[in-house]
Write a protein that holds these residues in place. Structure first.
Motif, PDB file in Angstrom:
ATOM      1  N   LYS A 157     -20.330 -13.850-127.783  1.00 21.53           N
ATOM      2  CA  LYS A 157     -19.683 -14.881-126.951  1.00 21.53           C
ATOM      3  C   LYS A 157     -19.788 -14.583-125.455  1.00 21.53           C
ATOM      4  O   LYS A 157     -19.273 -15.341-124.643  1.00 21.53           O
ATOM      5  CB  LYS A 157     -18.225 -15.048-127.374  1.00 21.53           C
ATOM      6  CG  LYS A 157     -18.101 -15.649-128.767  1.00 21.53           C
ATOM      7  CD  LYS A 157     -16.680 -15.956-129.145  1.00 21.53           C
ATOM      8  CE  LYS A 157     -16.629 -16.636-130.524  1.00 21.53           C
ATOM      9  NZ  LYS A 157     -15.257 -16.960-130.951  1.00 21.53           N
ATOM     10  N   PHE A 158     -20.458 -13.480-125.104  1.00 25.02           N
ATOM     11  CA  PHE A 158     -20.729 -13.205-123.691  1.00 25.02           C
ATOM     12  C   PHE A 158     -22.096 -13.759-123.279  1.00 25.02           C
ATOM     13  O   PHE A 158     -22.524 -13.566-122.146  1.00 25.02           O
ATOM     14  CB  PHE A 158     -20.700 -11.701-123.417  1.00 25.02           C
ATOM     15  CG  PHE A 158     -19.350 -11.056-123.619  1.00 25.02           C
ATOM     16  CD1 PHE A 158     -18.179 -11.790-123.491  1.00 25.02           C
ATOM     17  CD2 PHE A 158     -19.244  -9.703-123.937  1.00 25.02           C
ATOM     18  CE1 PHE A 158     -16.933 -11.205-123.672  1.00 25.02           C
ATOM     19  CE2 PHE A 158     -18.003  -9.104-124.121  1.00 25.02           C
ATOM     20  CZ  PHE A 158     -16.847  -9.854-123.991  1.00 25.02           C
ATOM     21  N   ALA A 159     -22.805 -14.416-124.215  1.00 30.65           N
ATOM     22  CA  ALA A 159     -24.163 -14.889-123.932  1.00 30.65           C
ATOM     23  C   ALA A 159     -24.193 -15.856-122.748  1.00 30.65           C
ATOM     24  O   ALA A 159     -25.145 -15.867-121.960  1.00 30.65           O
ATOM     25  CB  ALA A 159     -24.748 -15.561-125.174  1.00 30.65           C
ATOM     26  N   ALA A 160     -23.136 -16.665-122.590  1.00 29.56           N
ATOM     27  CA  ALA A 160     -23.110 -17.641-121.490  1.00 29.56           C
ATOM     28  C   ALA A 160     -23.067 -16.972-120.129  1.00 29.56           C
ATOM     29  O   ALA A 160     -23.340 -17.614-119.110  1.00 29.56           O
ATOM     30  CB  ALA A 160     -21.898 -18.573-121.646  1.00 29.56           C
ATOM     31  N   LEU A 161     -22.725 -15.682-120.092  1.00 30.85           N
ATOM     32  CA  LEU A 161     -22.662 -14.982-118.809  1.00 30.85           C
ATOM     33  C   LEU A 161     -24.048 -14.772-118.202  1.00 30.85           C
ATOM     34  O   LEU A 161     -24.167 -14.330-117.070  1.00 30.85           O
ATOM     35  CB  LEU A 161     -21.958 -13.634-118.974  1.00 30.85           C
ATOM     36  CG  LEU A 161     -20.461 -13.714-119.291  1.00 30.85           C
ATOM     37  CD1 LEU A 161     -19.883 -12.331-119.536  1.00 30.85           C
ATOM     38  CD2 LEU A 161     -19.705 -14.384-118.156  1.00 30.85           C
ATOM     39  N   ILE A 174     -12.575 -19.833-129.565  1.00 29.29           N
ATOM     40  CA  ILE A 174     -12.953 -19.858-128.141  1.00 29.29           C
ATOM     41  C   ILE A 174     -14.404 -19.421-127.959  1.00 29.29           C
ATOM     42  O   ILE A 174     -14.857 -18.474-128.589  1.00 29.29           O
ATOM     43  CB  ILE A 174     -12.033 -18.927-127.319  1.00 29.29           C
ATOM     44  CG1 ILE A 174     -10.577 -19.394-127.393  1.00 29.29           C
ATOM     45  CG2 ILE A 174     -12.496 -18.861-125.861  1.00 29.29           C
ATOM     46  CD1 ILE A 174      -9.594 -18.442-126.727  1.00 29.29           C
ATOM     47  N   ASN A 175     -15.113 -20.108-127.097  1.00 32.28           N
ATOM     48  CA  ASN A 175     -16.458 -19.681-126.702  1.00 32.28           C
ATOM     49  C   ASN A 175     -16.665 -20.054-125.231  1.00 32.28           C
ATOM     50  O   ASN A 175     -15.765 -20.629-124.599  1.00 32.28           O
ATOM     51  CB  ASN A 175     -17.527 -20.317-127.591  1.00 32.28           C
ATOM     52  CG  ASN A 175     -18.778 -19.436-127.673  1.00 32.28           C
ATOM     53  OD1 ASN A 175     -18.990 -18.556-126.827  1.00 32.28           O
ATOM     54  ND2 ASN A 175     -19.601 -19.666-128.681  1.00 32.28           N
ATOM     55  N   HIS A 176     -17.823 -19.758-124.718  1.00 34.55           N
ATOM     56  CA  HIS A 176     -18.129 -20.043-123.311  1.00 34.55           C
ATOM     57  C   HIS A 176     -19.421 -20.836-123.219  1.00 34.55           C
ATOM     58  O   HIS A 176     -20.280 -20.745-124.104  1.00 34.55           O
ATOM     59  CB  HIS A 176     -18.280 -18.730-122.533  1.00 34.55           C
ATOM     60  CG  HIS A 176     -17.129 -17.789-122.720  1.00 34.55           C
ATOM     61  ND1 HIS A 176     -17.159 -16.753-123.621  1.00 34.55           N
ATOM     62  CD2 HIS A 176     -15.907 -17.754-122.142  1.00 34.55           C
ATOM     63  CE1 HIS A 176     -16.010 -16.086-123.588  1.00 34.55           C
ATOM     64  NE2 HIS A 176     -15.227 -16.681-122.695  1.00 34.55           N
ATOM     65  N   HIS A 177     -19.570 -21.608-122.155  1.00 36.73           N
ATOM     66  CA  HIS A 177     -20.857 -22.254-121.894  1.00 36.73           C
ATOM     67  C   HIS A 177     -21.168 -22.195-120.401  1.00 36.73           C
ATOM     68  O   HIS A 177     -20.307 -21.858-119.581  1.00 36.73           O
ATOM     69  CB  HIS A 177     -20.888 -23.693-122.426  1.00 36.73           C
ATOM     70  CG  HIS A 177     -19.957 -24.648-121.750  1.00 36.73           C
ATOM     71  ND1 HIS A 177     -20.209 -25.190-120.514  1.00 36.73           N
ATOM     72  CD2 HIS A 177     -18.768 -25.175-122.148  1.00 36.73           C
ATOM     73  CE1 HIS A 177     -19.230 -26.030-120.181  1.00 36.73           C
ATOM     74  NE2 HIS A 177     -18.329 -26.031-121.159  1.00 36.73           N
ATOM     75  N   ARG A 178     -22.396 -22.503-120.069  1.00 38.31           N
ATOM     76  CA  ARG A 178     -22.871 -22.384-118.692  1.00 38.31           C
ATOM     77  C   ARG A 178     -22.055 -23.262-117.743  1.00 38.31           C
ATOM     78  O   ARG A 178     -21.547 -24.323-118.127  1.00 38.31           O
ATOM     79  CB  ARG A 178     -24.348 -22.785-118.635  1.00 38.31           C
ATOM     80  CG  ARG A 178     -25.002 -22.539-117.292  1.00 38.31           C
ATOM     81  CD  ARG A 178     -26.510 -22.695-117.366  1.00 38.31           C
ATOM     82  NE  ARG A 178     -26.938 -23.990-117.859  1.00 38.31           N
ATOM     83  CZ  ARG A 178     -28.105 -24.561-117.562  1.00 38.31           C
ATOM     84  NH1 ARG A 178     -28.946 -23.934-116.772  1.00 38.31           N
ATOM     85  NH2 ARG A 178     -28.442 -25.727-118.056  1.00 38.31           N
ATOM     86  N   PRO A 189     -13.052 -16.689-115.710  1.00 42.81           N
ATOM     87  CA  PRO A 189     -13.863 -15.593-116.265  1.00 42.81           C
ATOM     88  C   PRO A 189     -13.568 -15.427-117.752  1.00 42.81           C
ATOM     89  O   PRO A 189     -12.697 -16.100-118.306  1.00 42.81           O
ATOM     90  CB  PRO A 189     -13.404 -14.382-115.447  1.00 42.81           C
ATOM     91  CG  PRO A 189     -12.862 -14.957-114.175  1.00 42.81           C
ATOM     92  CD  PRO A 189     -12.220 -16.254-114.584  1.00 42.81           C
ATOM     93  N   VAL A 190     -14.217 -14.470-118.382  1.00 41.39           N
ATOM     94  CA  VAL A 190     -14.073 -14.314-119.837  1.00 41.39           C
ATOM     95  C   VAL A 190     -12.764 -13.642-120.243  1.00 41.39           C
ATOM     96  O   VAL A 190     -12.549 -13.375-121.422  1.00 41.39           O
ATOM     97  CB  VAL A 190     -15.255 -13.512-120.419  1.00 41.39           C
ATOM     98  CG1 VAL A 190     -16.552 -14.295-120.270  1.00 41.39           C
ATOM     99  CG2 VAL A 190     -15.361 -12.136-119.753  1.00 41.39           C
ATOM    100  N   SER A 191     -11.900 -13.367-119.292  1.00 43.95           N
ATOM    101  CA  SER A 191     -10.665 -12.638-119.600  1.00 43.95           C
ATOM    102  C   SER A 191      -9.787 -13.372-120.605  1.00 43.95           C
ATOM    103  O   SER A 191      -9.092 -12.734-121.413  1.00 43.95           O
ATOM    104  CB  SER A 191      -9.877 -12.375-118.314  1.00 43.95           C
ATOM    105  OG  SER A 191      -9.699 -13.565-117.583  1.00 43.95           O
ATOM    106  N   ALA A 192      -9.774 -14.698-120.575  1.00 42.62           N
ATOM    107  CA  ALA A 192      -8.935 -15.440-121.526  1.00 42.62           C
ATOM    108  C   ALA A 192      -9.356 -15.118-122.958  1.00 42.62           C
ATOM    109  O   ALA A 192      -8.515 -14.873-123.839  1.00 42.62           O
ATOM    110  CB  ALA A 192      -9.042 -16.940-121.267  1.00 42.62           C
ATOM    111  N   TYR A 193     -10.655 -15.102-123.192  1.00 44.32           N
ATOM    112  CA  TYR A 193     -11.161 -14.786-124.530  1.00 44.32           C
ATOM    113  C   TYR A 193     -10.924 -13.320-124.877  1.00 44.32           C
ATOM    114  O   TYR A 193     -10.515 -12.990-126.000  1.00 44.32           O
ATOM    115  CB  TYR A 193     -12.647 -15.108-124.623  1.00 44.32           C
ATOM    116  CG  TYR A 193     -13.314 -14.504-125.831  1.00 44.32           C
ATOM    117  CD1 TYR A 193     -12.992 -14.936-127.118  1.00 44.32           C
ATOM    118  CD2 TYR A 193     -14.244 -13.462-125.690  1.00 44.32           C
ATOM    119  CE1 TYR A 193     -13.593 -14.354-128.238  1.00 44.32           C
ATOM    120  CE2 TYR A 193     -14.841 -12.884-126.799  1.00 44.32           C
ATOM    121  CZ  TYR A 193     -14.514 -13.331-128.066  1.00 44.32           C
ATOM    122  OH  TYR A 193     -15.085 -12.753-129.168  1.00 44.32           O
TER     123      TYR A 193
END
Length: 425
Positions: free
Chosen positions: A361-365, A284-288, A266-270
């Protein structure tokens, strides 16, 4: 001085005698008090907010509340202990299928759950299937957390690496990441994160642990062979042996501390890196979530609920707490916002919650095109699914395969362990 009548004398002394005999003061003189046990949230600000809300709850209702926290890996043993001794907390936070496992010990909270659904819309499918047991709500959906890919975007850009779209793509970039000193960080050990990654990998390769009937072991299929062969090359070429001893926080810490180049979490690391102003946060970022060979994407959905033990002597005050935390829109919003998109609403009318817009950076959610499942899918929710989870059979099977046990023998071991649980009366 007025004379004391016989009736008044008996009333006064009878009450006093009763108190002395039982040691229990009159109910009208007691302060109502409840206790609530929940986990140490990976979004620490959420726990601080919960404490603040608890203080306001006491001020507004006169009901005292003691909130205790426990590490996630200790929850199963703690719940078992409280049930066995019929003592402990009044209210408990429950993850995934725990309401099924403890159904006989949990109060029917359908009245509260229906109030929440009337206000916020139906509970999301994962929350309903895990908190509603045989048509009765044994816990009230609280929030959900789901997994996503978290990666060091800065490293990818610097090395010209393509953001992976499939699990096979991850192997390709993982080889390069390890050479750069930033290995892939997927735990293969007895913790929930290991299951939360092994499940989507298995599903994406076409496999499953248990058939849809909830009774037949399916882990011994050809798709599990493909899944384990993927894990074996990932472990050998893209990861470090330390993943075999990781706990649920280790992959977070590896990314936050600048070592891991990619984790499934989950996004908790970021969130923690950003809020703690760690140097790694900016990169750090997120992707699908990743797809399997057929292009289908599966992901782990982790619903959490609030239940009340039947042995509690404070059921109504406990329900008042749940209504206060979840049923007051302004309080629920405040609680959700404090978790920075780690705690997402569990009700359909709140899915497009403002918390998703608080950080680009929550866009991938948004996770377009991703299918979300709870552990054990496609088997229906059950106590057996939770027992398979509590036994960590899936990660133990993977660990055996990557450390030298043949794929065939690892699968046979996993199938046998699951069969023992499914056949247990």
């Amino acid at each position: 001085m007025d004379k004391i009548s016989r009736r008044r004398f008996l009333t006064t002394t009878g009450g006093l005698v009763g108190i002395l005999a039982t040691g229990i003061p009159p109910a009208f003189g007691q302060k109502r008090q409840i206790s609530y046990l929940c986990w140490n949230n990976f979004a620490p600000a959420s726990d601080k907010k919960l404490a603040q809300i608890g203080q306001r709850f006491t001020k507004d209702t006169g009901i005292g509340i003691r909130i205790d926290h426990i590490a996630a890996p200790q929850q199963a043993a703690k719940y078992a202990s409280e049930v066995q001794t019929q003592a402990g907390h009044d209210v408990v936070e429950m993850r995934m299928h725990f309401p099924w496992l403890y159904e006989p010990q949990l109060v029917d909270v359908s009245d509260v759950a229906r109030e929440m659904e009337k206000k916020y819309g139906p509970a999301v499918a994962s929350a309903k299937e895990t908190a509603m047991v045989k048509g009765i709500w044994r816990a009230v959906p609280q929030y959900r957390t789901f997994f996503v890919a978290a990666y060091r975007e800065d490293l990818f850009k610097k090395a010209g690496l393509k953001v992976p779209d499939t699990w096979d793509d991850l192997y390709t970039v993982g080889v390069q990441l390890k050479k750069m000193g930033h290995p892939v960080g997927i735990p293969i050990s007895q913790n929930y994160d290991s299951i939360s990654t092994a499940g989507p990998v298995l599903w994406s390769f076409g496999g499953r642990e248990v058939e849809k009937d909830g009774k037949t072991v399916a882990i011994d299929g050809v798709h599990t062979v493909r899944m384990l062969e993927w894990y074996k090359k990932m472990f050998r070429d893209c990861m470090e042996p330390e993943v075999l001893s990781w706990d649920d926080a280790s992959n977070n810490q590896s990314l936050q501390q600048g070592k891991a180049g990619w984790i499934h979490n989950p996004v908790s690391a970021y969130i923690v890196a950003r809020n703690s102003k760690l140097p790694s946060a900016e990169g750090i970022n997120h992707h699908r979530s990743l797809a399997g060979p057929d292009g289908v994407r599966h992901e782990t959905d982790v619903p959490r609920h609030i239940g009340i033990w039947k042995f509690s002597k404070n059921v109504e005050p406990a329900k008042e707490w749940i209504r206060y935390l979840l049923g007051k829109r302004e309080v629920y919003d405040e609680y959700i916002m404090s978790g920075d998109a780690f705690n997402l609403p569990a009700y359909t009318n709140l899915l497009d919650h403002p918390v998703l817009k608080t950080d680009p950076k929550f866009a991938a959610l948004r996770q377009e095109g991703v299918q979300f499942h709870c552990y054990g899918w496609p088997a229906p929710a059950s106590d057996k699914v939770q027992l398979i989870t509590n036994s960590f059979i899936l990660p133990n099977m993977v660990a055996k395969a990557v450390t030298g046990t043949s794929t065939r023998d690892a699968i046979a071991w996993g199938a046998n362990e699951m069969k023992k649980i499914l056949e247990k009366k």
